[in-house]
Motif scaffolding. Sequence first.
Motif, PDB file in Angstrom:
ATOM      1  N   ILE A 425      -6.191  -5.004   4.388  1.00 27.88           N
ATOM      2  CA  ILE A 425      -6.734  -6.289   4.847  1.00 27.88           C
ATOM      3  C   ILE A 425      -5.705  -7.399   4.688  1.00 27.88           C
ATOM      4  CG2 ILE A 425      -8.455  -8.066   4.308  1.00 27.88           C
ATOM      5  CD1 ILE A 425     -10.389  -5.759   3.647  1.00 27.88           C
ATOM      6  N   VAL A 426      -4.943  -7.391   3.598  1.00 27.59           N
ATOM      7  CA  VAL A 426      -3.900  -8.399   3.406  1.00 27.59           C
ATOM      8  C   VAL A 426      -2.848  -8.291   4.504  1.00 27.59           C
ATOM      9  CG1 VAL A 426      -1.988  -9.097   1.910  1.00 27.59           C
ATOM     10  CG2 VAL A 426      -4.235  -8.640   0.917  1.00 27.59           C
ATOM     11  N   ALA A 427      -2.444  -7.047   4.823  1.00 27.10           N
ATOM     12  CA  ALA A 427      -1.447  -6.856   5.886  1.00 27.10           C
ATOM     13  C   ALA A 427      -1.982  -7.338   7.230  1.00 27.10           C
ATOM     14  CB  ALA A 427      -1.065  -5.373   5.968  1.00 27.10           C
ATOM     15  N   ILE A 428      -3.237  -7.010   7.525  1.00 25.94           N
ATOM     16  CA  ILE A 428      -3.833  -7.440   8.788  1.00 25.94           C
ATOM     17  C   ILE A 428      -3.948  -8.968   8.830  1.00 25.94           C
ATOM     18  CG2 ILE A 428      -5.920  -7.380  10.190  1.00 25.94           C
ATOM     19  CD1 ILE A 428      -4.213  -4.831  10.254  1.00 25.94           C
ATOM     20  N   GLY A 429      -4.334  -9.572   7.694  1.00 26.19           N
ATOM     21  CA  GLY A 429      -4.440 -11.027   7.638  1.00 26.19           C
ATOM     22  C   GLY A 429      -3.113 -11.711   7.874  1.00 26.19           C
ATOM     23  N   ALA A 430      -2.050 -11.189   7.236  1.00 26.93           N
ATOM     24  CA  ALA A 430      -0.717 -11.759   7.432  1.00 26.93           C
ATOM     25  C   ALA A 430      -0.270 -11.633   8.882  1.00 26.93           C
ATOM     26  CB  ALA A 430       0.282 -11.060   6.514  1.00 26.93           C
ATOM     27  N   LEU A 431      -0.632 -10.514   9.501  1.00 26.50           N
ATOM     28  CA  LEU A 431      -0.274 -10.294  10.903  1.00 26.50           C
ATOM     29  C   LEU A 431      -1.045 -11.250  11.816  1.00 26.50           C
ATOM     30  CD1 LEU A 431       1.214  -8.625  13.015  1.00 26.50           C
ATOM     31  CD2 LEU A 431      -0.576  -6.897  12.832  1.00 26.50           C
ATOM     32  N   MET A 432      -2.333 -11.436  11.563  1.00 23.81           N
ATOM     33  CA  MET A 432      -3.150 -12.315  12.391  1.00 23.81           C
ATOM     34  C   MET A 432      -2.729 -13.777  12.268  1.00 23.81           C
ATOM     35  SD  MET A 432      -6.955 -10.706  11.768  1.00 23.81           S
ATOM     36  CE  MET A 432      -7.704 -12.077  12.645  1.00 23.81           C
ATOM     37  N   LEU A 433      -2.322 -14.183  11.071  1.00 26.16           N
ATOM     38  CA  LEU A 433      -1.925 -15.570  10.850  1.00 26.16           C
ATOM     39  C   LEU A 433      -0.503 -15.852  11.315  1.00 26.16           C
ATOM     40  CD1 LEU A 433      -3.474 -16.114   7.298  1.00 26.16           C
ATOM     41  CD2 LEU A 433      -4.343 -16.988   9.488  1.00 26.16           C
ATOM     42  N   GLY A 434       0.200 -14.827  11.733  1.00 26.67           N
ATOM     43  CA  GLY A 434       1.568 -15.009  12.208  1.00 26.67           C
ATOM     44  C   GLY A 434       2.573 -15.227  11.107  1.00 26.67           C
ATOM     45  N   VAL A 435       2.204 -14.861   9.876  1.00 21.87           N
ATOM     46  CA  VAL A 435       3.133 -15.032   8.752  1.00 21.87           C
ATOM     47  C   VAL A 435       4.331 -14.103   8.899  1.00 21.87           C
ATOM     48  CG1 VAL A 435       3.384 -14.856   6.242  1.00 21.87           C
ATOM     49  CG2 VAL A 435       1.250 -15.721   7.229  1.00 21.87           C
ATOM     50  N   VAL A 436       4.078 -12.875   9.329  1.00 22.46           N
ATOM     51  CA  VAL A 436       5.141 -11.887   9.531  1.00 22.46           C
ATOM     52  C   VAL A 436       4.864 -11.130  10.826  1.00 22.46           C
ATOM     53  CG1 VAL A 436       5.715 -11.561   7.089  1.00 22.46           C
ATOM     54  CG2 VAL A 436       3.874 -10.228   8.116  1.00 22.46           C
ATOM     55  N   GLN A 437       5.863 -10.417  11.311  1.00 20.65           N
ATOM     56  CA  GLN A 437       5.706  -9.575  12.485  1.00 20.65           C
ATOM     57  C   GLN A 437       4.982  -8.283  12.103  1.00 20.65           C
ATOM     58  OE1 GLN A 437       6.609 -10.446  15.698  1.00 20.65           O
ATOM     59  NE2 GLN A 437       6.994 -12.443  14.756  1.00 20.65           N
ATOM     60  N   ALA A 438       4.515  -7.566  13.127  1.00 21.04           N
ATOM     61  CA  ALA A 438       3.741  -6.357  12.881  1.00 21.04           C
ATOM     62  C   ALA A 438       4.530  -5.330  12.072  1.00 21.04           C
ATOM     63  CB  ALA A 438       3.305  -5.751  14.215  1.00 21.04           C
ATOM     64  N   ALA A 439       5.788  -5.126  12.419  1.00 22.17           N
ATOM     65  CA  ALA A 439       6.589  -4.127  11.706  1.00 22.17           C
ATOM     66  C   ALA A 439       6.704  -4.475  10.227  1.00 22.17           C
ATOM     67  CB  ALA A 439       7.976  -4.017  12.346  1.00 22.17           C
ATOM     68  N   THR A 440       6.955  -5.740   9.926  1.00 23.57           N
ATOM     69  CA  THR A 440       7.101  -6.166   8.532  1.00 23.57           C
ATOM     70  C   THR A 440       5.785  -6.021   7.773  1.00 23.57           C
ATOM     71  OG1 THR A 440       8.773  -7.763   9.242  1.00 23.57           O
ATOM     72  CG2 THR A 440       7.831  -8.052   7.038  1.00 23.57           C
ATOM     73  N   ALA A 441       4.687  -6.427   8.390  1.00 23.53           N
ATOM     74  CA  ALA A 441       3.385  -6.355   7.721  1.00 23.53           C
ATOM     75  C   ALA A 441       3.008  -4.923   7.400  1.00 23.53           C
ATOM     76  CB  ALA A 441       2.322  -7.012   8.598  1.00 23.53           C
ATOM     77  N   LEU A 442       3.183  -4.015   8.349  1.00 29.69           N
ATOM     78  CA  LEU A 442       2.746  -2.640   8.146  1.00 29.69           C
ATOM     79  C   LEU A 442       3.683  -1.862   7.225  1.00 29.69           C
ATOM     80  CD1 LEU A 442       1.544  -2.124  11.764  1.00 29.69           C
ATOM     81  CD2 LEU A 442       0.113  -1.997   9.736  1.00 29.69           C
ATOM     82  N   VAL A 443       4.970  -2.112   7.330  1.00 30.56           N
ATOM     83  CA  VAL A 443       5.896  -1.470   6.395  1.00 30.56           C
ATOM     84  C   VAL A 443       5.641  -1.992   4.987  1.00 30.56           C
ATOM     85  CG1 VAL A 443       8.318  -1.257   5.722  1.00 30.56           C
ATOM     86  CG2 VAL A 443       7.656  -0.958   8.113  1.00 30.56           C
ATOM     87  N   GLY A 444       5.344  -3.287   4.877  1.00 28.62           N
ATOM     88  CA  GLY A 444       5.005  -3.850   3.576  1.00 28.62           C
ATOM     89  C   GLY A 444       3.773  -3.192   2.988  1.00 28.62           C
ATOM     90  N   ALA A 445       2.748  -2.978   3.821  1.00 26.11           N
ATOM     91  CA  ALA A 445       1.537  -2.302   3.352  1.00 26.11           C
ATOM     92  C   ALA A 445       1.832  -0.863   2.945  1.00 26.11           C
ATOM     93  CB  ALA A 445       0.475  -2.328   4.453  1.00 26.11           C
ATOM     94  N   ALA A 446       2.683  -0.190   3.709  1.00 27.77           N
ATOM     95  CA  ALA A 446       3.039   1.194   3.380  1.00 27.77           C
ATOM     96  C   ALA A 446       3.751   1.264   2.036  1.00 27.77           C
ATOM     97  CB  ALA A 446       3.924   1.774   4.485  1.00 27.77           C
ATOM     98  N   VAL A 447       4.707   0.354   1.813  1.00 26.85           N
ATOM     99  CA  VAL A 447       5.434   0.340   0.542  1.00 26.85           C
ATOM    100  C   VAL A 447       4.481   0.023  -0.609  1.00 26.85           C
ATOM    101  CG1 VAL A 447       7.225  -0.856  -0.779  1.00 26.85           C
ATOM    102  CG2 VAL A 447       7.636  -0.251   1.618  1.00 26.85           C
TER     103      VAL A 447
END
Length: 608
Positions: A425-447
Amino acid sequence: MTVDQGIVFAVLAATLAMFIWGRLRFDVVAMLALLVVAVIGLVPPDEVFAGFGHPAVVTVAGVLVVSQGLVNAGVVDSIARFIGRVGTHPMIQVVTLTGVVALCSGFMNNTGALALLMPVAVWLSRKGGHSPSLLLMPLAFGSLLGGTMTLIGTPPNIIISSYREETGAEAFGLFDYLPVGLAIALVGTAFIALLGWRLTPQRKEPSDEEELFPVGDYITEVQVPEKSSSVGNTLHSLLEKVEEDADVVVLGLIRDDRRELAPSTYKVLRPGDILLVEADTDSLQYLLDVANLSLPDGVGEEGEVEEDELEDEKGGRKKRRRDNGDVNLLEVIVSADSPLIGQTANRLSLRVRYGINVVAVARQGQRIKKRIANIRFNAGDILLVQGRQDTLHESLSDLGCLPLAERGLRIGSPRRTLLAAGIFIVAIGALMLGVVQAATALVGAAVAMVVVGLLNPSEAYRSIDWSVIVLLGAMIPVGEALETTGGANLIADQMMAIGGTLAPAPLLIMLMVVTMLLSNVVNNAAAAILLAPIAISLSQQLAMSADALLMTVAIGASCAFLTPIGHQSNALVMEPGGYRFGDYWRLGLPLSALVVATAVPMILWVWN
């Protein structure tokens, strides 16, 4: 047509032909295409392998790892247990399964969601007294429909999002696909539930006495180790230990290579005895734990593999080996290109070479009541296999086996489930708010999932479908070569000549149908890569919104309902459902037409 354009078209034609031929894996074909255009000089030397660092490729890898983290935490298992409470009417089962798998597929790998829900679908079909074929094809198609709803639902959406940036606009966001994707998911699910499931074939009519297919009982061998607490006790006392919490039937006893069927319950157990038992996977695990029994080949309790004697292939001196590690039981399906086909576990030395024990085999919904070591495997067989957690998935990949589900062995605790859901949910929220790009958000969630222990690094790497990563990394530069040489514009000119006088709606219908047909014979990601540049060229010539044309390609690439080779989800249900190649169009053709009829007006309304 220029020489460079002719070369690109020739390479693409050969690539598509080899995709359809299927003798070489699609990732190998993609790499060959990349190397050809690189050697000829159609791609600059410093950009030949730039596709592997493309945001779309990184995003796909991140989605796969995050999906595995959600599975490990028990998020999807919790949903699957809820589905088990629905009624027995086929329509209710179809709408529940199709709706749930569509929802899951919007936020995780759709093939993974399908594999986890397949055993539930088969159990529900038996509970309702009808063929699994009524539920499995709707389940597969539901996973495809659900993938269209979000950016991360399917690789074509991620690829199309990156191509949008070439038009000067921002990449598509997480829920930009939702208006169109949700519309076709709802309409498609309603059609499948009300009418579509009736178009699927019924390959067999299971009776109440027939055994459950992938999630039912198995004929399994268990061994009495020398130090087992069951040594010296009777079968009666052993069964008394487990009768309240497990469903186990002892069918036979093998002692000194002599088989005794239906042994007396007062038979005293000795070290080395092998019991032939009938048990489902949960009961089997409980029996092993409580009665201190093991599976053959020396696998002991708590994941320890006892010392065993292994004879080398030359029939010479025997050697001893000890191994340790966490042991998993996993249900897998033998794919059509598996090296297991026609072979036996003994002949392939699965235990020695791959560290895998085949515990039980089911074929066409029936358990095979033979000694497991002598069974010749067929495509579509369901195997219950055992192996070390750190090597099991890699070995299964080498053997061409696709996991169905891990039954009762990885039940996520509420804390782990909430932790995984929170990270996602945090990764999706960051992606929706435009804080980071999709690749960064999802790789961050994976890590983050690796750091908190939802999956280990080895598991994270194994969860990535590297064949898809290689396909994307190789085909992106090839697609760019199609654009830089003017080949995309040339194709767009030809399409303009055919449909240039058409209104926007017929033009989108033509583009979507072409994309769908291509996606039914080649990988959907490859179809998106090849048609996205053409869509952009068309938009420039027509002074039409590129968004509408790109969205058309995204939907068309994700909706491959006509063949079992169009998507891995379609292939996965083919054998368990008893489907033939020609069965898919019976439900797939009207569903494809319905998708086109729903998607095109929605695209024109939202994006034109």
